[in-house]
Structure formats: C-alpha cells, structure tokens
Design a protein around this motif. Structure first.
Motif, PDB file in Angstrom:
ATOM      1  N   SER A   3      14.873  27.048-157.937  1.00 24.13           N
ATOM      2  CA  SER A   3      14.474  28.195-158.725  1.00 24.13           C
ATOM      3  C   SER A   3      13.560  29.153-157.945  1.00 24.13           C
ATOM      4  CB  SER A   3      13.780  27.672-159.978  1.00 24.13           C
ATOM      5  OG  SER A   3      13.331  28.707-160.753  1.00 24.13           O
ATOM      6  N   PHE A   6      15.608  31.033-155.514  1.00 27.11           N
ATOM      7  CA  PHE A   6      16.425  32.002-156.244  1.00 27.11           C
ATOM      8  C   PHE A   6      15.616  33.261-156.567  1.00 27.11           C
ATOM      9  CE2 PHE A   6      17.767  33.911-160.255  1.00 27.11           C
ATOM     10  CZ  PHE A   6      19.085  34.207-159.977  1.00 27.11           C
ATOM     11  N   ARG A   7      14.368  33.054-156.989  1.00 34.04           N
ATOM     12  CA  ARG A   7      13.530  34.228-157.311  1.00 34.04           C
ATOM     13  C   ARG A   7      13.361  35.112-156.061  1.00 34.04           C
ATOM     14  NH1 ARG A   7      10.810  33.335-162.369  1.00 34.04           N
ATOM     15  NH2 ARG A   7      10.911  31.135-162.903  1.00 34.04           N
ATOM     16  N   GLY A  10      16.919  36.537-154.943  1.00 31.24           N
ATOM     17  CA  GLY A  10      17.407  37.491-155.936  1.00 31.24           C
ATOM     18  C   GLY A  10      16.715  38.836-155.777  1.00 31.24           C
ATOM     19  N   LYS A  11      15.407  38.782-155.518  1.00 26.68           N
ATOM     20  CA  LYS A  11      14.647  40.031-155.376  1.00 26.68           C
ATOM     21  C   LYS A  11      15.014  40.744-154.085  1.00 26.68           C
ATOM     22  CE  LYS A  11      11.279  38.216-158.513  1.00 26.68           C
ATOM     23  NZ  LYS A  11       9.989  37.557-158.740  1.00 26.68           N
ATOM     24  N   VAL A  14      18.107  42.656-154.851  1.00 24.93           N
ATOM     25  CA  VAL A  14      17.818  43.889-155.601  1.00 24.93           C
ATOM     26  C   VAL A  14      17.410  44.989-154.615  1.00 24.93           C
ATOM     27  CG1 VAL A  14      16.224  44.975-157.245  1.00 24.93           C
ATOM     28  CG2 VAL A  14      17.243  42.743-157.772  1.00 24.93           C
ATOM     29  N   ASP A  15      16.538  44.639-153.669  1.00 25.65           N
ATOM     30  CA  ASP A  15      16.140  45.632-152.660  1.00 25.65           C
ATOM     31  C   ASP A  15      17.324  46.062-151.786  1.00 25.65           C
ATOM     32  OD1 ASP A  15      13.443  46.104-153.233  1.00 25.65           O
ATOM     33  OD2 ASP A  15      12.829  44.243-152.248  1.00 25.65           O
ATOM     34  N   ALA A  18      19.189  48.614-153.763  1.00 24.02           N
ATOM     35  CA  ALA A  18      18.438  49.871-153.871  1.00 24.02           C
ATOM     36  C   ALA A  18      18.415  50.604-152.528  1.00 24.02           C
ATOM     37  CB  ALA A  18      17.012  49.590-154.355  1.00 24.02           C
ATOM     38  N   LYS A 393      23.583  19.025-182.561  1.00 23.39           N
ATOM     39  CA  LYS A 393      23.362  20.070-181.549  1.00 23.39           C
ATOM     40  C   LYS A 393      22.552  19.610-180.336  1.00 23.39           C
ATOM     41  CE  LYS A 393      24.050  23.685-184.951  1.00 23.39           C
ATOM     42  NZ  LYS A 393      23.622  24.916-185.580  1.00 23.39           N
ATOM     43  N   ARG A 415      25.835  22.044-163.871  1.00 20.25           N
ATOM     44  CA  ARG A 415      25.418  22.011-162.468  1.00 20.25           C
ATOM     45  C   ARG A 415      24.286  21.006-162.234  1.00 20.25           C
ATOM     46  NH1 ARG A 415      21.576  24.873-159.576  1.00 20.25           N
ATOM     47  NH2 ARG A 415      21.008  26.032-161.435  1.00 20.25           N
TER      48      ARG A 415
ATOM     49  N   ARG B   7      14.292  48.899-158.634  1.00 21.82           N
ATOM     50  CA  ARG B   7      13.702  47.760-157.911  1.00 21.82           C
ATOM     51  C   ARG B   7      12.852  46.915-158.851  1.00 21.82           C
ATOM     52  NH1 ARG B   7      14.250  48.722-152.166  1.00 21.82           N
ATOM     53  NH2 ARG B   7      14.736  50.904-151.824  1.00 21.82           N
ATOM     54  N   GLY B  10      15.164  45.338-161.691  1.00 18.34           N
ATOM     55  CA  GLY B  10      16.056  44.336-161.106  1.00 18.34           C
ATOM     56  C   GLY B  10      15.318  43.032-160.850  1.00 18.34           C
ATOM     57  N   LYS B  11      14.102  43.151-160.343  1.00 17.78           N
ATOM     58  CA  LYS B  11      13.322  41.944-160.040  1.00 17.78           C
ATOM     59  C   LYS B  11      12.876  41.230-161.320  1.00 17.78           C
ATOM     60  CE  LYS B  11      12.300  43.873-155.614  1.00 17.78           C
ATOM     61  NZ  LYS B  11      11.386  44.599-154.719  1.00 17.78           N
ATOM     62  N   VAL B  14      15.790  39.151-162.325  1.00 16.17           N
ATOM     63  CA  VAL B  14      15.895  37.925-161.529  1.00 16.17           C
ATOM     64  C   VAL B  14      14.962  36.862-162.110  1.00 16.17           C
ATOM     65  CG1 VAL B  14      15.409  36.889-159.275  1.00 16.17           C
ATOM     66  CG2 VAL B  14      16.661  39.076-159.420  1.00 16.17           C
ATOM     67  N   ASP B  15      13.740  37.263-162.445  1.00 15.76           N
ATOM     68  CA  ASP B  15      12.806  36.311-163.057  1.00 15.76           C
ATOM     69  C   ASP B  15      13.301  35.841-164.426  1.00 15.76           C
ATOM     70  OD1 ASP B  15      10.842  35.976-161.086  1.00 15.76           O
ATOM     71  OD2 ASP B  15       9.892  37.886-161.593  1.00 15.76           O
ATOM     72  N   VAL B  17      16.358  35.410-165.356  1.00 16.01           N
ATOM     73  CA  VAL B  17      17.396  34.399-165.136  1.00 16.01           C
ATOM     74  C   VAL B  17      16.763  33.080-164.683  1.00 16.01           C
ATOM     75  CG1 VAL B  17      19.400  33.784-163.720  1.00 16.01           C
ATOM     76  CG2 VAL B  17      19.186  36.108-164.639  1.00 16.01           C
ATOM     77  N   ALA B  18      15.801  33.178-163.744  1.00 18.63           N
ATOM     78  CA  ALA B  18      15.171  31.955-163.228  1.00 18.63           C
ATOM     79  C   ALA B  18      14.391  31.239-164.330  1.00 18.63           C
ATOM     80  CB  ALA B  18      14.264  32.296-162.043  1.00 18.63           C
ATOM     81  N   ASP B  19      13.683  32.013-165.146  1.00 18.00           N
ATOM     82  CA  ASP B  19      12.948  31.414-166.266  1.00 18.00           C
ATOM     83  C   ASP B  19      13.916  30.694-167.206  1.00 18.00           C
ATOM     84  OD1 ASP B  19      10.641  32.498-165.261  1.00 18.00           O
ATOM     85  OD2 ASP B  19      10.545  34.168-166.697  1.00 18.00           O
ATOM     86  N   LEU B  21      16.853  29.405-166.522  1.00 22.46           N
ATOM     87  CA  LEU B  21      17.382  28.172-165.924  1.00 22.46           C
ATOM     88  C   LEU B  21      16.323  27.077-165.886  1.00 22.46           C
ATOM     89  CD1 LEU B  21      19.582  29.668-163.072  1.00 22.46           C
ATOM     90  CD2 LEU B  21      20.350  28.612-165.215  1.00 22.46           C
ATOM     91  N   GLU B  22      15.071  27.470-165.617  1.00 23.81           N
ATOM     92  CA  GLU B  22      13.994  26.472-165.588  1.00 23.81           C
ATOM     93  C   GLU B  22      13.763  25.859-166.965  1.00 23.81           C
ATOM     94  OE1 GLU B  22      10.531  28.332-163.931  1.00 23.81           O
ATOM     95  OE2 GLU B  22      11.246  28.095-161.859  1.00 23.81           O
ATOM     96  N   GLU B  25      16.600  23.016-170.465  1.00 19.10           N
ATOM     97  CA  GLU B  25      16.658  21.741-171.203  1.00 19.10           C
ATOM     98  C   GLU B  25      15.976  21.821-172.554  1.00 19.10           C
ATOM     99  OE1 GLU B  25      16.593  18.023-169.495  1.00 19.10           O
ATOM    100  OE2 GLU B  25      17.153  18.676-167.484  1.00 19.10           O
ATOM    101  N   GLN B  28      18.718  24.581-177.352  1.00 19.93           N
ATOM    102  CA  GLN B  28      19.743  23.894-178.103  1.00 19.93           C
ATOM    103  C   GLN B  28      21.099  24.148-177.446  1.00 19.93           C
ATOM    104  OE1 GLN B  28      18.839  23.845-182.662  1.00 19.93           O
ATOM    105  NE2 GLN B  28      20.580  25.149-182.286  1.00 19.93           N
TER     106      GLN B  28
END
Lengths: 442, 442
Positions: A3, A6-7, A10-11, A14-15, A18, A393, A415, B7, B10-11, B14-15, B17-19, B21-22, B25, B28
C-alpha cells in the motif's frame, strides 16, 4: 506492491500525466517511427523475475511515447499477446512473431471472443460452400449451420449462436461434466444425416459451474477430421496454464482454430482483458474487413502491420496491453505462478476441511481454485444454507446446478486471500449448517 | 480543472484507493441497499453550474460505496443516461425514469450500438413474421431481410449487416449528402416488390465524411409507416444537441426506436463511452436474454431492476457511468455547452479563413466542428497537399471522398484548442499549398 509503495507510485503517475499535458504543445502530432519499430525494443519473452517500477516507467518514456498511441498501442498488444502465449506454451502457430500467420488480440470479454470466433467460422464455411456450389445463398447455408458445446458451457455460447443466427446444440457431458468424443460424434452424425452442416465447436476448459474440462484430446481430432472450427473457452482456467503442473490441462490446443482466456479473471490484470489467439488471422479479418477511405493509412497494404479493427466487434480500441506489460514485469512469471499456486493450495485446503465434516460432500473434482460442495441431503436444505450464508454477508457464494443437485461454490479469487480467511469462512459455513440442520429438525 | 489542481486531486484519489484497500477487511462483502436505492439520493437532472470536486468525492463515499459495485454500477448508469437524455431533450419515451419503458445504456462504441439495434430489430421482425406464419423458419426470413443507410453512413453499419447476416443497402444521398424521403421510399418499394423485407434503417446525424445530416423529419415517418426499426447514429454530432441552438438537428428523433451518440468523442468523457437509448427496452432484452442459474439473483423477476447484460454484447461491465457523473458535475451543463460552442466557433473561424483564400473551396456546409475544404483543382493536387501536411507532422488531417472529389478535413477536437492554433494551422496549410502549386507549375 504494498500500500505505501502504491501511494508513492500512484502519485508519481499523476505527475507523469500532468507533466505530459503541460508539455503537449512541444510534442509532434504524429510519430516518426516505422511499422514494426517496437518489437526489437522489447524482450521476446516475459521476465521470470520481477522488474522494478522505475525500469518499467523509463521504458514507457523510451519505447511507448515515441510511438504515441499509434502504432505503439497495436504493436505492444501483439508483443504482449506473444509473451502471454509463450507463458502458456501455446503452439507456435498461435503466435504472431515476425512472420507468423496467427496471433493474439485483446477482446473485452470471453463472450465477445466466442462470438468473433463463431462469426469467423460462419464466414469461412459459407465461402467454402459457395465456392463449391455458387448458386447457394448465404441464407440457405446459415439455416443448416449447427454449432456445438457441452451442456456445461457458459451461456455466452448459446448467446453467440442467437446473435450469429445459427443453431447451437448442447452435447451431454459425462460423469465428470466433460464433453467426450462419443457424444460429440453421435450428435455430428445425427445432424449430418438430417442434412445439417456442423461448423463450430466450443470446448470449455474450466466450466463456470464446476471447473470441469472438456476432453480436448478426444474432441480436437474429431473437429479436424470433420473440418469444423474448434474454439476453446478457458476464460477462468487459462491463467493456471502458466504453471507447468497445470499445463497438461491445455493438451490438445494444437487442434484448435482459436483459444481464449481472461487474464482479468485470475492473472492480476484489471478488467477488461480477454486474451484471444487464432491460428490464421486471415480467417478473422475475412469476416469483418471493410476499408473506407477515412480509415486508410499508408502502411495498409504493406503486410507489415496489424489492423486490430478487423479482429473484433468495436472499431475503437483502448491501450489495454499497457496493463499486461506492467503486471507481467512487476510480478515476473515466477510471481504470477506463485499467485496461481497459492489459490489452488487454498482451494485444496478448503476441500480438505469439507472432507473432514461428514455432513458435507464434495461435488466435483477440485482442480484449480473452485470448490463445489453441499450438505448431504435435499436441495431445499442447501438452498436454505446458501440463503443463510449470503444473508449474513460475511462471505458471498454463487450456486450452480450439477445435474439435479443444487450445489454451493466457494471460489478462491481475491488478491489478498490467506489461509486464515479460508478457515474463517469454513467455520462460518459450519456454524450456519448447524443452524439450518437444527431448524430442519424443529 | 487546471494542471495544478489535477496534481492535487489525482494524488487524493490515489490515497482514496489505498485507504480503501487497506480497510477492505472491515467492509461488508455484500451491500445492504435495496434495488432502486440510488435514484432518490441523486438530483433528477445534471447541474447547470459546476459542483466542487469535494462535493463529488463526498458523494462517492455517501452514495456509491454503500451500494458497492452492484447495484451502484447499474443504478448510476441508468440515472446518468437519464441526465444525459434530458440534457439532449430526448423525448420522455427514451428515459427510464421510475416507470418508463425506455432507457439508456453505455456501449463501448457506436459500432456496437448499431449492431445491438440491428439484432434487436432482426429478432423483432422474425418473431412478428413467425407469429403470423408459424411455418416460416428464421433462415427463410433472414434471407429476405434488408437494412438501409445513406451512402454516407459509417462503415460500421455495413459491418453490422455482415455480422447480423442480413443485406445492407446504401440509399443515394442528395446534393447536401443527406438521406431524403424519395430515395428511401423508392428503395423500399423496389425491394418489397422483389419480395424482400425491409426491417431496419440507420439515419446518420453528422456523417463521418462531412458531418452531413440525414433528413429525419422525412425519413422518420416512412419508417413508422413501414413498421421498420429506425436507429439514429449521431456518434460525433450528438454532443452538440445539449445546446439549444443545435437541438433542432435532432428533430424527428421521436420517430426513432433507438438513438446513439458518443460522449467520448466530444463531451469530455474519456473513451470508451457510447450512449445508447431505446424506446422499448423489452425489444433489446428479447434479443439477448438467457438466464443461467449462476447469473440469477433474488431481485431478478421483481421488475425493479435493470439487467444491462441483456442490453449488450459482452456479459461483464465496467463502471463507466462514474466518469459521466464526474464530468457532468465538474463542468455543469453550462460548462459543457460552452465547450461545444467554442469548438463550433473555431470551426467557423477556420471556414472564414479558407473562404478568404481564392485558391481554396469549402466542400460541405460547416455545421459543427468539422471543415471540409480543398484546393480548387485536381484530386492529385489535393493528395499532394495532404501528403505535405501530414509529412510535416505539425498538424494531422484525415481526408475523405465527397462524390468524386478528394477532400481535406480539419476537425476541431482537442480539449485545449484555441483560436491561435487554428490560425497557425491555416497559415501552415497556406504555405504548403503555395509549395504544392509551385511544384505543379515546374
């Protein structure tokens, strides 16, 4: 990639975007590269070990950007489909290479691949019969065409028949839910005797219901002998063939005209990415080719380039091979094999747990990541269990019918799934089974 | 959104998405919402003025996440297609609303929309004729079916005919490259007299070659009278209909059974996003519907939900309505209208420049963002000019044939295009024209 990486990455992406947009006026509107520029810049096979993200991103700047969207989009796709074909040890005839007659294309879904194969087969048989009997109309031929698949095949095969305007017949599968020679041959003989024209067979490797495998080594030679197009749909199971220990499941692919599986199902490539190969790309092109002036280009008749618009239903295309390139390099073949093996191991772990509880039975052989199981007893009992499971659920199961049995299916597919998740799921199912059995007695 | 905001945003994404995925669990596996949950949470029309990015992102968390991928993916699509339909002032019959019989769906390309419409029309006419004469086979009917489009229609229409296994005939267009009543009626009469069965007409609004418009107000009533399915392909031009001053180009849409345009062409929504509406969704569903157990769900027969898999060729679907939602809200209807108007204004600016140079001629009426022009003189001369333009790689033009004339096409289509670019392109073209004319004299 975890993770926190990825952060960061990913950033950076984005750059990258841009920066590209800010500098776009400095770029040429049309690339300088010549057709075929890309293949020599890229290895001929996927790496065994992972590459670094930096290496990949540097290659985007060095290899992709000079080829812009076209021809880079097309050429990377051809090379990636060769990489993937080699990972599966597909026969050479399916690869594009520099001079091959076959090759791969990314479709949006296995449904489209099946339809495209059926349409190509239809065009081929219509032309062959019209060449032999010039008076025959397309309509008169189409009315007699019959396609076949096992009674376990995905509904998209029947749908392809509906769309293509041809009959589809279901071949009864055997006790292991596989299409076998005898049943297919019997259907072909019966239909030919009635004046029908068999032209297309879909063999499934890894059926949706229970992940059974049609017997390719039996079915393949029949298709060759009868001059019938053989399409293989391995939508889910195909990813596993990158592991030597599962590759035998694909034996007989040499008899096929087209083959398809979905890396978006089980090879860590995001949806959509359905990989299709054909032995003779002229068969596909023949079914769809139209060349209006506004789609003409200087290299059209050079034989050097691939016009994927003739390989598929839509005209426009996205640059889907980029995600294949990233995934194959970030994991390496070994990383992808390890991913497949882990899922299969977890499926067997679940199978083992089910076997230890005498209230349950396993309903089909566990070969890959799918486990078909049920409570011994009535369908009603199992429908109640499923209802409880899905209402809670905590996990989500999709059922199937195997013959007259209502069956639950546990699919290992996330995954990040671990043994702990599998054991937790089983404990949960056992608890709900106890509840449902108690309720039945009351 | 400018580059520095891109910029930042976009960043943040990215956070996001990462949040996600983290924390996955803790979520639901199956949503709690009921079918139809989403519509009441969203306004009934697109905003006139832009929303802030914060508002949109908050709504993703509040409205989309509780509905997960399903049903949010389906329900947002239905509502976005209603928003877009209202922006175009489509007749009410094309909207889903709460109780409508019509509705919209996102296809991957206009080619697929045309094919889906043709297949639905084919199924409908086959069923109608079989109901009247139960002995008729599908093959016998298909052999007599004829579809029509103008001789200016996109090649994908001919391709849909090839795939669908029916004849396609080209109706000669008039002096303004439009399909008119007389030519269509003549073809229909001739074909019916020969025992053929007209069943499908594609009218194009904004042809690829020169952006001409078939005469819907003439063609539409003929289709209604003859009980022929009318499909409208407005792939490029459709976006302009959100401006009141261009909406008249769509008059006659009320006669159509299906209508399609591509927001990915000119409405700032990234590829792919092809918007298709039908008046009777049961017509589409009837052509494709198959319901295996593994695709069954509890709400299937409730009539409350939309199963888009019956509306399209692939089975799987991406969440493409999210990008519509973001774009419509970030620009607002006024922002999108301003974008269209700017492009049309720039096209007229280019047209005006061409008019001022007596060496050139305009070859078709400039209605939207496309200008068809050429040097007065031979096709050879214009082919040479195009060759010089595209070899210089400062701009890129795609030509067409209008009748026997080779014509150059300047399309205003980049997001950031300004008057300065247009003037610079024209100066460049003029210079190359001078070169080519001088070379011709030598």
């Amino acid at each position: 990639m975890n993770s926190s990486e990825f952060r960061r990455r990913g950033k950076e992406m984005v750059d990258f975007v841009a920066d590209y947009l800010e500098g776009i006026e400095g770029r040429q509107v049309y690339p300088d590269v010549e057709p075929g520029y890309l293949r020599p810049l890229i290895p001929t096979t996927a790496p065994e070990e992972p590459d670094t993200f930096e290496d990949i991103l540097n290659d985007v700047e060095k290899i992709i950007m000079p080829g812009a969207a076209s021809p880079a989009c097309t050429e990377l796709e051809t090379v990636m489909m060769d990489w993937l074909g080699k990972m599966l040890k597909l026969p050479e005839a399916f690869l594009a290479g520099q001079v091959g007659e076959g090759g791969g294309v990314i479709q949006g879904s296995a449904s489209e691949a099946t339809l495209v194969a059926l349409l190509a087969a239809r065009t081929k048989v219509v032309r062959r019969l019209q060449a032999a009997s010039p008076g025959l109309t397309q309509g008169a031929i189409m009315e007699k065409l019959v396609a076949y698949s096992s009674d376990q095949a995905h509904s998209s095969v029947e749908r392809a028949g509906l769309i293509g305007g041809v009959k589809i017949k279901a071949i009864p599968s055997d006790g292991k839910f596989a299409m076998r020679a005898s049943a297919l041959q019997e259907a072909l003989e019966r239909d030919k005797a009635e004046g029908l024209i068999p032209f297309f067979v879909v063999a499934t490797l890894g059926t949706t219901s229970c992940c059974s495998f049609d017997n390719l080594l039996e079915v393949g030679p029949i298709c060759t002998k009868e001059d019938v197009w053989l399409h293989i749909d391995a939508a889910y199971a195909g990813s596993s063939f990158i592991c030597p220990e599962f590759r035998h499941l694909l034996n007989g692919v040499e008899f096929a005209d087209s083959f398809n599986f979905n890396p978006h199902k089980w090879l860590l490539v995001n949806f959509d990415c359905s990989a299709m190969w054909v032995k003779k790309r002229t068969d596909l092109i023949g079914a769809f080719k139209l060349d209006p002036l506004y789609l003409k280009h200087g290299h059209q008749d050079s034989g050097l380039i691939t016009d994927y618009r003739h390989w598929q239903l839509p005209l426009g295309r996205r640059f889907r091979s980029l995600k294949m390139w990233f995934v194959f390099r970030m994991y390496g073949v070994k990383g992808l094999q390890a991913y497949i093996r882990k899922h299969v191991r977890l499926a067997h772990e679940f199978e083992h747990l089910v076997h230890q509880d005498p209230r349950f039975e396993i309903c089909a052989e566990v070969t890959l990541g799918l486990v078909c199981f049920r409570l011994k007893g009535s369908n009603k009992l199992n429908e109640d269990l499923l209802e409880r499971i899905n209402s809670a659920k905590k996990i989500h199961l999709v059922p199937c019918h195997l013959r007259d049995k209502f069956v639950l299916r546990l699919a290992i597919c996330a995954r990040t799934v671990e043994s702990a998740h599998v054991r937790q799921a089983w404990k949960h199912i056992q608890q709900l089974a106890t509840d449902v059995l108690r309720a039945e007695k009351d």
